[in-house]
Write an enzyme that holds these catalytic residues in place. Structure first.
Site, PDB file in Angstrom:
ATOM      1  N   GLU A 176       0.736  -1.341  -0.222  1.00  0.00           N
ATOM      2  CA  GLU A 176      -0.041   0.204  -0.063  1.00  0.00           C
ATOM      3  C   GLU A 176       0.835   0.957  -0.047  1.00  0.00           C
ATOM      4  OE1 GLU A 176      -3.139  -0.735  -0.865  1.00  0.00           O
ATOM      5  OE2 GLU A 176      -3.497  -2.788  -0.194  1.00  0.00           O
ATOM      6  N   GLY A 177       2.011   1.210  -0.358  1.00  0.00           N
ATOM      7  CA  GLY A 177       2.816   2.621  -0.993  1.00  0.00           C
ATOM      8  C   GLY A 177       4.071   2.180   0.161  1.00  0.00           C
TER       9      GLY A 177
END
Length: 587
Positions: A431-432
């Protein structure tokens, strides 16, 4: 080791630190009361402790299996998921008019922490569905919301996020999956996606995939990406032309099926308009980033509980001032106590950051006045990368310390301590990555709204410094001194980054995020100490709990905040010094 949800800690962080009652200002949460908060946390504690927790080790040992495109989850997962659906937990934080329970996101985050802490692999399924629900609420047509939201909100269906491809990881603009228009207004989606969490499983009848793809003639890069709703099972009951063709063998989260998905002209429907896929996907990503931060808190709490239990039972050596003959339980040794104190303090700091971010998100949407909503949105955007990155770093750190407390037995899989570290290690990546969060904080959030977000943060920290410095409790004025040192360091580092070129700014981004997390976490522990002192004066709650809150803040101030001034040199080192090391390696 059994997991028991820290209900008292969660409630204190929600009510006294994150100030969840402020979300009532706009009148959106008519059913939200203190009694309801207690009841929901107690019931979630039962689900997490009695149902999900015992399956954590089962999922790690057994994992998932893939055969003929069908994934079988570990023993007990399907039955546990049915109980999750029966309890209505999926829709807790979503609007009542859409079919949810209409309660604050902050309360949903507290419940999510328990689920992730008890069984992170299981919790990933509901977590991905949260993001899809938010994308549909924000970008779906009325027809799409009517078709998909009811069963997503009950949890009868789950959802996924399909971004990554073999050649396109963090560089989403490099993706190649394509979507071509069909005569009936749908699209034919073709391509391969990897690392798809809960992409296939046996817990629900349908899975709603949200897939990024390119349409014919679309621009290159991220500007040419669109988002499509691609269900596993179509409305007429037939199977869509998609399947899981691979199942990853991972370091951790073995109970979570991480799939390679193949789309072969699968029927999908555009959501959010053509070439607007990244805008839609960021709705999911922002939701997921906070929720992943909560995973960091959850796995840290699980590792801490196990380490604390082991330290009370394991006997070794002679401890100073311990009662009875040696060997003594290792919890009597000062270094073990210090390690446990560090674990506990950082858990409470990261928990407070995540819950405060969720409260800010609620206020940004439902605050009474426009100015309140705008300020809350700035706070949410500032805290999101810190919640995601700093909290997941804490998850890894605390899980590693848990192994250290176990000694050699922690390195042996039999105790289960190693699982927590293996599970925790993914959270700083997906998620990043945490480096991306740091670049976002230093590169965008620092200058956002002309620097207003950080100015407002500084003002709030200063108010807490004043509250501590004027307290009659002898342990609070020293907190003010340490917190002021931390605030000065944060201001100095931020000012340097604002005046730096992009290379220097990005070179210092990761240590800057660490400093921001440490200072903001310390500030929130100080907020808790002030609240605990008030409780003592007014004879509210358990006095021992209040005393521990003050002690935790003081320990953190001396062990963590005291280091803040030394962090600045790392941040302001600049790219030239780093580049010299790189050239030396190249030779």
């Amino acid at each position: 080791m059994d997991y028991r949800a820290p209900v008292e800690d969660l409630r204190f962080a929600l009510e006294e630190v994150a100030a969840v009652d402020t979300v009532k200002s706009g009148g959106a949460f008519h059913e939200f009361t203190d009694d309801l908060t207690g009841a929901i946390l107690d019931e979630a504690a039962k689900l997490s402790g009695d149902v999900l927790g015992p399956l954590n080790r089962v999922g790690d040992l057994k994992g998932c299996t893939l055969e003929n495109g069908e994934v079988t989850t570990p023993d007990g997962f399907k039955e546990a998921y049915a109980q999750f659906v029966e309890g209505g937990w999926q829709g807790l934080q979503f609007p009542a008019e859409a079919g949810g329970m209409g309660l604050p996101r902050a309360l949903g985050v507290a419940v999510l922490e328990m689920i992730q802490s008890s069984n992170m692999a299981f919790g990933l399924g509901p977590m991905l569905t949260y993001g899809a629900i938010e994308a549909l609420l924000s970008h779906g047509t009325p027809e799409q919301r009517d078709q998909y939201l009811p069963k997503l909100l009950t949890g009868e269906w789950t959802a996924t996020m399909n971004l990554t491809e073999p050649q396109a990881g963090s560089d989403v603009g490099a993706l190649r999956t394509k979507a071509e228009p069909n005569a009936d207004g749908s699209w034919a989606v073709s391509g391969q996606k990897i690392y798809i969490t809960w992409g296939e499983h046996d817990c629900t009848d349908n899975i709603i995939h949200l897939v990024l793809a390119r349409t014919p003639g679309s621009p290159e890069g991220t500007k040419g990406i669109s988002l499509f709703i691609v269900p596993k099972v179509l409305e007429d009951g037939t199977r869509n032309s998609l399947q899981a063709i691979g199942l990853e063998h991972k370091l951790g989260i073995h109970g979570s099926p991480t799939c390679t998905m193949e789309y072969a002209g699968a029927k999908g429907w555009l959501i959010g308009g053509e070439n607007n896929g990244m805008r839609c996907m960021f709705t999911m990503m922002n939701s997921a980033r906070l929720n992943v931060g909560v995973q960091g808190v959850g796995i840290a709490e699980r590792a801490y509980q196990q380490a604390l239990g082991y330290a009370k039972e394991r006997k070794q050596g002679r401890a100073p001032e311990a009662d009875g003959p040696a060997p003594h339980a290792i919890i009597n040794h000062p270094d073990i106590q210090r390690t446990l104190a560090m674990m506990k303090a950082k858990i409470e700091a990261s928990r407070a950051i995540c819950l405060s971010c969720a409260v800010a998100a609620d206020l940004a949407e439902y605050g009474a006045e426009e100015d309140e909503r705008a300020a809350a949105k700035r706070r949410e955007e500032l805290l999101t990368p810190i919640a995601k990155a700093w909290s997941t770093d804490i998850g890894v750190e605390v899980a590693s310390l848990g192994i250290q407390i176990h000694g050699g037995m922690g390195f042996i899989e039999e105790t289960g301590a190693a699982q927590h570290l293996r599970d925790a290690r993914i959270a700083p990546i997906y998620e990043g990555t945490n480096a991306i969060q740091a670049m976002d904080l230093a590169g965008r959030k620092l200058s956002m709204a002309g620097g207003a977000a950080f100015t407002e943060l500084y003002d709030d920290i200063q108010q807490t410094i004043e509250a501590c410095s004027t307290s009659s409790h002898p342990d609070l004025p020293p907190l003010a001194e340490r917190l002021e040192d931390g605030l000065d360091a944060l201001r100095e580092a931020a000012a340097w980054l604002n005046d730096s070129d992009m290379s220097d700014k990005l070179a210092g981004a990761t240590p800057f995020l660490t400093l921001a997390g440490e200072v903001i976490g310390g500030w929130m522990l100080c907020v808790g100490a002030v609240a605990a002192r008030r409780r003592q004066k007014e004879n509210i709650g358990d006095p021992a709990f209040a005393a521990q809150r003050i002690a935790l803040a003081n320990f953190y101030a001396e062990a963590v905040l005291a280091l803040s001034p030394s962090r600045v040199d790392d941040i302001t080192m600049g790219m030239d010094m780093i580049a010299e090391v790189g050239f030396a390696i190249g030779e």
